[in-house]
Design a protein around this motif. Structure first.
Motif, PDB file in Angstrom:
ATOM      1  N   GLU A 265       0.822  -1.205   0.000  1.00 63.32           N
ATOM      2  CA  GLU A 265       0.000   0.000   0.000  1.00 63.32           C
ATOM      3  C   GLU A 265       0.862   1.264   0.000  1.00 63.32           C
ATOM      4  O   GLU A 265       0.393   2.338  -0.375  1.00 63.32           O
ATOM      5  N   ARG A 266       2.116   1.139   0.421  1.00 63.28           N
ATOM      6  CA  ARG A 266       3.004   2.297   0.485  1.00 63.28           C
ATOM      7  C   ARG A 266       3.646   2.629  -0.857  1.00 63.28           C
ATOM      8  O   ARG A 266       4.374   3.610  -0.966  1.00 63.28           O
ATOM      9  N   GLY A 270       0.868   4.353  -6.200  1.00 67.36           N
ATOM     10  CA  GLY A 270      -0.469   3.812  -6.015  1.00 67.36           C
ATOM     11  C   GLY A 270      -0.691   2.446  -6.622  1.00 67.36           C
ATOM     12  O   GLY A 270      -1.824   1.943  -6.649  1.00 67.36           O
ATOM     13  N   ARG A 271       0.378   1.820  -7.104  1.00 63.53           N
ATOM     14  CA  ARG A 271       0.235   0.509  -7.745  1.00 63.53           C
ATOM     15  C   ARG A 271      -0.097  -0.605  -6.747  1.00 63.53           C
ATOM     16  O   ARG A 271      -0.525  -1.689  -7.146  1.00 63.53           O
ATOM     17  N   LYS A 273      -2.323  -0.480  -4.200  1.00 62.88           N
ATOM     18  CA  LYS A 273      -3.629  -0.356  -3.548  1.00 62.88           C
ATOM     19  C   LYS A 273      -4.427  -1.654  -3.669  1.00 62.88           C
ATOM     20  O   LYS A 273      -4.693  -2.145  -4.759  1.00 62.88           O
ATOM     21  N   GLY A 274      -4.782  -2.206  -2.522  1.00 59.45           N
ATOM     22  CA  GLY A 274      -5.587  -3.417  -2.491  1.00 59.45           C
ATOM     23  C   GLY A 274      -4.839  -4.681  -2.839  1.00 59.45           C
ATOM     24  O   GLY A 274      -5.448  -5.744  -2.964  1.00 59.45           O
ATOM     25  N   LYS A 275      -3.509  -4.613  -2.976  1.00 58.42           N
ATOM     26  CA  LYS A 275      -2.739  -5.786  -3.373  1.00 58.42           C
ATOM     27  C   LYS A 275      -1.941  -6.344  -2.195  1.00 58.42           C
ATOM     28  O   LYS A 275      -1.526  -5.611  -1.308  1.00 58.42           O
TER      29      LYS A 275
END
Length: 478
Positions: A265-266, A270-271, A273-275
């Motif tokens: 998330e850091r 923004g790649r 996000k949610g991963k």
């Protein structure tokens, strides 16, 4: 232990050497040629060297009594990266096209010759006994696995810029070699570069990041305070875990990032996000959208995938042409041996009862690179595997030094590192194999030492529930 450290060395004056020194392990397209310095808390997926913590940024603090898993008191490294670099003779940084390629040709010759001999002479016409033929083909798979691992190591040298002075040449050779072994060259090069820049960092390291006490408790359905009271883990459970790790650990890592950090998330673009790590979590070495990389590097992931696709197409053609049973013996059994050696080597380079790990606020490059260990694998390690086992500590400080100069460079940095240089060479190759079991039994999670205070609480050591070495802290129920 090595003698006390020496910090007065004259820096290399040759401009080419200076470039090699400054490049360090950062030859991937995502990295800058600079010394480790900068903020101690960057994006988890940052690859810029300016994002790394320098040794000067951690203020002096009271650490309390730090104790490793063996029960030895631990002292925090106090030398600098400049001390390390200045101690290494400048000729150790020199890389040779001819010498490096000679090892590629040697390993390919060994692979081809072994195949020729077995294909033509380990046949029913020559050896009527099925049992003898099966045993000999088992020897073939083992030997080809070693030779294939040797080529893998040379491609790894390419990724670090240690193969030749030309990174373009390195990338061509590395891409061909790694693709032939079903390794996504550029993708792994970039994630491996990040591993070097964050070794031992609990939030940013990319491989064999240990579980915390809380994570270990959650994994087995317990509360953190209960770990110190649990009965011994059964040896059969340890064995099953190791078999899975050694058999599928490498492809599992490439496909799920299973032993890497999970702070996606850091990712600053923004790649992430949610991963998260794991199957279906969107974190792997094949997807150009993965949070392991930056937007500008997506095309390199595609190039890596193209290399895998070409190799896969060739293997498919050969399987159709000569039969899948033959391909299983000729290629895929040796491939499993390559996977085994890669996982065993990496696991034992970063997992040992003597090694610390650091929280983000206590980590810096020097501390992280010292949280590695050299081992010994005899003739196989030094000649067939190109010394990757025996000189790993040096490799983490200056990754552009070619493997054939690494022994001399290792001897040069030992006086600087002093007690912080770690090696386990007892029993040679047998000791290396034993260490896989030992590390699995001794090193189950990390936690602070019981006597740690202030900054010492951010320096973590392995503990286990098997009654081996330093006992876990006793914690009050929450």
């Amino acid at each position: 232990m090595a003698p006390a450290k020496s910090t007065s060395r004259q820096a290399a004056k040759n401009p080419a050497v200076k470039r090699a020194i400054n490049t360090d392990s950062d030859s991937s397209p995502s990295t800058a040629d600079a010394s480790p310095a900068g903020s101690p808390r960057p994006s988890a997926s940052s690859t810029s060297l300016s994002s790394l913590a320098s040794e000067a940024e951690i203020k002096p603090t009271n650490y309390g009594k730090l104790v490793d898993t063996y029960g030895n008191e631990f002292k925090v490294p106090d030398f600098t990266i400049k001390d390390i670099r200045d101690a290494i003779p400048k000729h150790c940084y020199e890389r040779s096209y001819v010498r490096s390629m000679s090892y590629v040709f040697r390993d390919m010759f060994l692979l081809a010759t072994t195949f020729y001999i077995w294909h033509n002479y380990v046949t029913p016409a020559v050896i009527p006994s099925k049992a003898v033929r099966a045993a000999l083909w088992g020897v073939y798979a083992f030997a080809q696995g070693l030779f294939g691992t040797g080529l893998w190591v040379l491609a790894h040298e390419c990724g670090h810029g240690a193969f030749s002075p030309s990174q373009r040449f390195n990338n061509i050779v590395g891409w061909v070699l790694h693709s032939s072994l079903l390794v996504p060259y550029f993708s792994w090069q970039m994630s491996h570069s990040k591993h070097h820049k964050a070794t031992g960092n609990m939030e940013r390291d990319m491989v064999f990041v240990p579980r915390t006490r809380e994570q270990q408790a959650t994994r087995i359905g317990r509360l953190a305070h209960e770990l110190a009271e649990l009965t011994e883990e059964t040896p059969i459970y340890t064995l099953i875990h190791l078999l899975g790790q050694q058999l599928i650990g490498w492809p599992n890592y490439l496909m799920t990032n299973i032993t890497g950090h999970n702070y996606h998330e850091r990712q600053r673009e923004g790649r992430g996000k949610g991963k998260k790590n794991g199957f279906g979590g969107g974190v792997n070495h094949f997807d150009p959208r993965t949070p392991l990389y930056e937007n500008k590097d997506a095309w390199l992931v595609v190039m890596s995938d193209i290399g895998i696709a070409i190799a896969g197409s060739v293997l498919f053609y050969l399987g159709q042409r000569f039969g899948w049973a033959n391909m299983a013996v000729w290629y895929f059994l040796p491939y499993l041996w390559v996977n085994h050696w890669l996982v065993a080597i990496t696991f034992l380079q970063h997992t040992d009862p003597s090694l610390p790990h650091y929280t983000a606020d206590q980590w810096n490059f020097v501390r992280g690179a010292a949280a590695t260990i050299d081992r010994e694998f005899g003739f196989i390690g030094r000649h067939l595997l190109h010394g990757i086992i025996e000189t790993h500590v040096l490799h983490h400080y200056v990754s552009t030094i070619p493997f054939y100069n690494a022994d001399e460079a290792t001897e040069a940095i030992k006086p600087v590192m002093g007690e912080h240089y770690r090696s386990d060479t007892a029993e040679g190759p047998i000791g290396f194999i034993k260490a896989i079991w030992k590390s699995a039994r001794w090193c189950q999670w990390v936690e602070p030492s019981e006597g740690a205070v202030d900054g010492g609480k951010g320096i973590l050591f392995f503990r286990n529930r098997n009654g081996l070495g330093t006992r876990p802290m006793k914690m009050a129920a929450q």
